[in-house]
Design a protein around this motif. Structure first.
Motif, PDB file in Angstrom:
ATOM      1  N   ASP A   1     -37.632  12.839 -11.184  1.00 56.40           N
ATOM      2  CA  ASP A   1     -36.765  13.575 -12.101  1.00 56.40           C
ATOM      3  C   ASP A   1     -37.350  13.552 -13.515  1.00 56.40           C
ATOM      4  O   ASP A   1     -37.951  12.556 -13.937  1.00 56.40           O
ATOM      5  N   ALA A   2     -37.142  14.636 -14.249  1.00 59.22           N
ATOM      6  CA  ALA A   2     -37.683  14.736 -15.610  1.00 59.22           C
ATOM      7  C   ALA A   2     -37.093  13.689 -16.544  1.00 59.22           C
ATOM      8  O   ALA A   2     -37.680  13.370 -17.582  1.00 59.22           O
ATOM      9  N   ALA A   3     -35.923  13.155 -16.202  1.00 59.76           N
ATOM     10  CA  ALA A   3     -35.276  12.155 -17.053  1.00 59.76           C
ATOM     11  C   ALA A   3     -35.858  10.754 -16.862  1.00 59.76           C
ATOM     12  O   ALA A   3     -35.516   9.838 -17.616  1.00 59.76           O
ATOM     13  N   CYS A   4     -36.716  10.576 -15.861  1.00 56.42           N
ATOM     14  CA  CYS A   4     -37.272   9.241 -15.579  1.00 56.42           C
ATOM     15  C   CYS A   4     -38.308   8.850 -16.634  1.00 56.42           C
ATOM     16  O   CYS A   4     -39.142   9.672 -17.029  1.00 56.42           O
ATOM     17  N   GLN A   5     -38.235   7.600 -17.062  1.00 60.35           N
ATOM     18  CA  GLN A   5     -39.244   7.098 -17.997  1.00 60.35           C
ATOM     19  C   GLN A   5     -40.614   6.973 -17.316  1.00 60.35           C
ATOM     20  O   GLN A   5     -41.650   7.163 -17.943  1.00 60.35           O
ATOM     21  N   LEU A   6     -40.613   6.621 -16.026  1.00 64.67           N
ATOM     22  CA  LEU A   6     -41.838   6.591 -15.238  1.00 64.67           C
ATOM     23  C   LEU A   6     -41.730   7.709 -14.207  1.00 64.67           C
ATOM     24  O   LEU A   6     -41.077   7.562 -13.181  1.00 64.67           O
ATOM     25  N   ARG A   7     -42.336   8.841 -14.536  1.00 63.69           N
ATOM     26  CA  ARG A   7     -42.203  10.019 -13.677  1.00 63.69           C
ATOM     27  C   ARG A   7     -43.395  10.114 -12.738  1.00 63.69           C
ATOM     28  O   ARG A   7     -44.548  10.192 -13.177  1.00 63.69           O
ATOM     29  N   LEU A   8     -43.109  10.104 -11.426  1.00 64.71           N
ATOM     30  CA  LEU A   8     -44.138  10.182 -10.401  1.00 64.71           C
ATOM     31  C   LEU A   8     -43.879  11.390  -9.514  1.00 64.71           C
ATOM     32  O   LEU A   8     -42.733  11.817  -9.352  1.00 64.71           O
ATOM     33  N   SER A   9     -44.920  11.930  -8.930  1.00 67.29           N
ATOM     34  CA  SER A   9     -44.761  13.034  -7.993  1.00 67.29           C
ATOM     35  C   SER A   9     -45.578  12.742  -6.749  1.00 67.29           C
ATOM     36  O   SER A   9     -46.680  12.196  -6.831  1.00 67.29           O
ATOM     37  N   GLY A  10     -45.024  13.083  -5.604  1.00 65.30           N
ATOM     38  CA  GLY A  10     -45.712  12.839  -4.343  1.00 65.30           C
ATOM     39  C   GLY A  10     -44.726  12.818  -3.198  1.00 65.30           C
ATOM     40  O   GLY A  10     -43.499  12.793  -3.404  1.00 65.30           O
ATOM     41  N   VAL A  11     -45.257  12.832  -1.999  1.00 67.77           N
ATOM     42  CA  VAL A  11     -44.409  12.805  -0.807  1.00 67.77           C
ATOM     43  C   VAL A  11     -43.619  11.496  -0.774  1.00 67.77           C
ATOM     44  O   VAL A  11     -44.182  10.415  -0.925  1.00 67.77           O
ATOM     45  N   GLY A  12     -42.308  11.611  -0.598  1.00 63.95           N
ATOM     46  CA  GLY A  12     -41.466  10.423  -0.471  1.00 63.95           C
ATOM     47  C   GLY A  12     -40.929   9.870  -1.770  1.00 63.95           C
ATOM     48  O   GLY A  12     -40.172   8.904  -1.767  1.00 63.95           O
ATOM     49  N   ILE A  13     -41.308  10.458  -2.913  1.00 64.68           N
ATOM     50  CA  ILE A  13     -40.790   9.994  -4.208  1.00 64.68           C
ATOM     51  C   ILE A  13     -39.443  10.670  -4.451  1.00 64.68           C
ATOM     52  O   ILE A  13     -39.352  11.901  -4.518  1.00 64.68           O
ATOM     53  N   ALA A  14     -38.397   9.863  -4.573  1.00 60.84           N
ATOM     54  CA  ALA A  14     -37.053  10.399  -4.798  1.00 60.84           C
ATOM     55  C   ALA A  14     -36.874  10.766  -6.265  1.00 60.84           C
ATOM     56  O   ALA A  14     -37.612  10.296  -7.138  1.00 60.84           O
ATOM     57  N   ALA A  15     -35.880  11.608  -6.536  1.00 61.30           N
ATOM     58  CA  ALA A  15     -35.595  12.013  -7.914  1.00 61.30           C
ATOM     59  C   ALA A  15     -35.338  10.787  -8.783  1.00 61.30           C
ATOM     60  O   ALA A  15     -35.855  10.671  -9.892  1.00 61.30           O
TER      61      ALA A  15
END
Length: 260
Positions: free
Chosen positions: A25-39
């Motif tokens: 999610d854009a609101a996360c301080q540690l923003r990750l993207s990839g399969v299995g990463i929840a909002a």
């Protein structure tokens, strides 16, 4: 404490007091993207010297030292975290940045050790205040004169947040962040996201960098260190050979003169 991502999915992150939200999610301080990463994947709570990791989404997979995280768990230096397929190491604030890793051996607890290796690409300063300095490129990095930038350049000609670098399998994407004096690759202005390859020049106003292949640069340095020794060895050989030729010549002259 800080989180270090050996495979370059994110720049190293200093944990702040309070709650650090991890997820896509854009609101996360540690923003990750990839399969299995929840909002909203999980939360890292830091209060004074105590650090805990807390699951935020029960369907999201989080491992701590290879064990599934099902409830709040204390974090300590050296712990290995895994958010779905993205791994990071918990390190002290004085730990050196890490930008690549390879799987190594298994420790006494049965957990896989991560052996830190050289980054694939690095920026070498070739002018201005960064001349001669090298900056390994990993994940997403910002360049500018403000202290919170990953690559801080102390020059009034550089904007506070001047440009962003994004490491990709094909090279590095460069994005100008609305700087006052512009960002250039090989003297062409950067508009949008522009790819850069090893050997290209990156210029922020008058401050220039060259993108280098870290492994090639290391090999070149090793070869350069060997050359002086090789040159010295060759010189000795030629001196000895010359001395032998002179000695043979003197012997023949003396023999022809009848002295011997």
């Amino acid at each position: 404490m800080k989180l270090i991502f050996p495979n370059g999915e994110h720049a190293s992150l200093n944990l702040a007091q309070g709650v650090t939200l991890v997820g896509s999610d854009a609101a996360c301080q540690l923003r990750l993207s990839g399969v299995g990463i929840a909002a909203r994947h999980c939360e890292v709570h830091m209060h004074a010297a105590e650090v805990q990791i807390v699951p935020a989404d029960t369907s999201a997979v989080t491992l701590i030292n290879g064990q599934p995280l099902s409830k709040a768990n204390a974090l300590k230096q050296g712990d290995l975290l895994q958010f779905s397929k993205i791994a990071c190491r918990v390190m002290g604030q004085d730990a050196a940045p890490v930008h690549a890793a390879t799987r190594d051996s298994v420790d006494d607890t049965g957990h896989t050790r991560v052996r830190m290796a050289l980054p694939k690409l690095m920026l070498r300063g070739v002018s201005g205040p960064t001349f001669g300095k090298t900056f390994p490129v990993s994940g997403s990095m910002t360049m500018g004169r403000q202290a919170d930038c990953d690559i801080c350049i102390t020059s009034d000609a550089i904007s506070r947040h001047h440009a962003r670098l994004q490491l990709t399998p094909a090279g590095v994407l460069v994005e100008d962040l609305g700087s006052a004096n512009g960002t250039y690759i090989n003297d062409k202005p950067v508009q949008g996201s522009v790819p850069m390859q090893a050997g290209d020049e990156l210029r922020l106003d008058t401050v220039r960098f060259q993108l280098q292949d870290a492994h090639a640069a290391t090999s070149s340095a090793s070869a350069a260190a060997v050359k002086p020794a090789a040159a010295k060895s060759n010189a000795i050989i030629w001196i000895v050979a010359g001395a032998v030729v002179v000695a043979i010549g003197i012997f023949l002259v003396v023999r022809q003169s009848g002295v011997l």
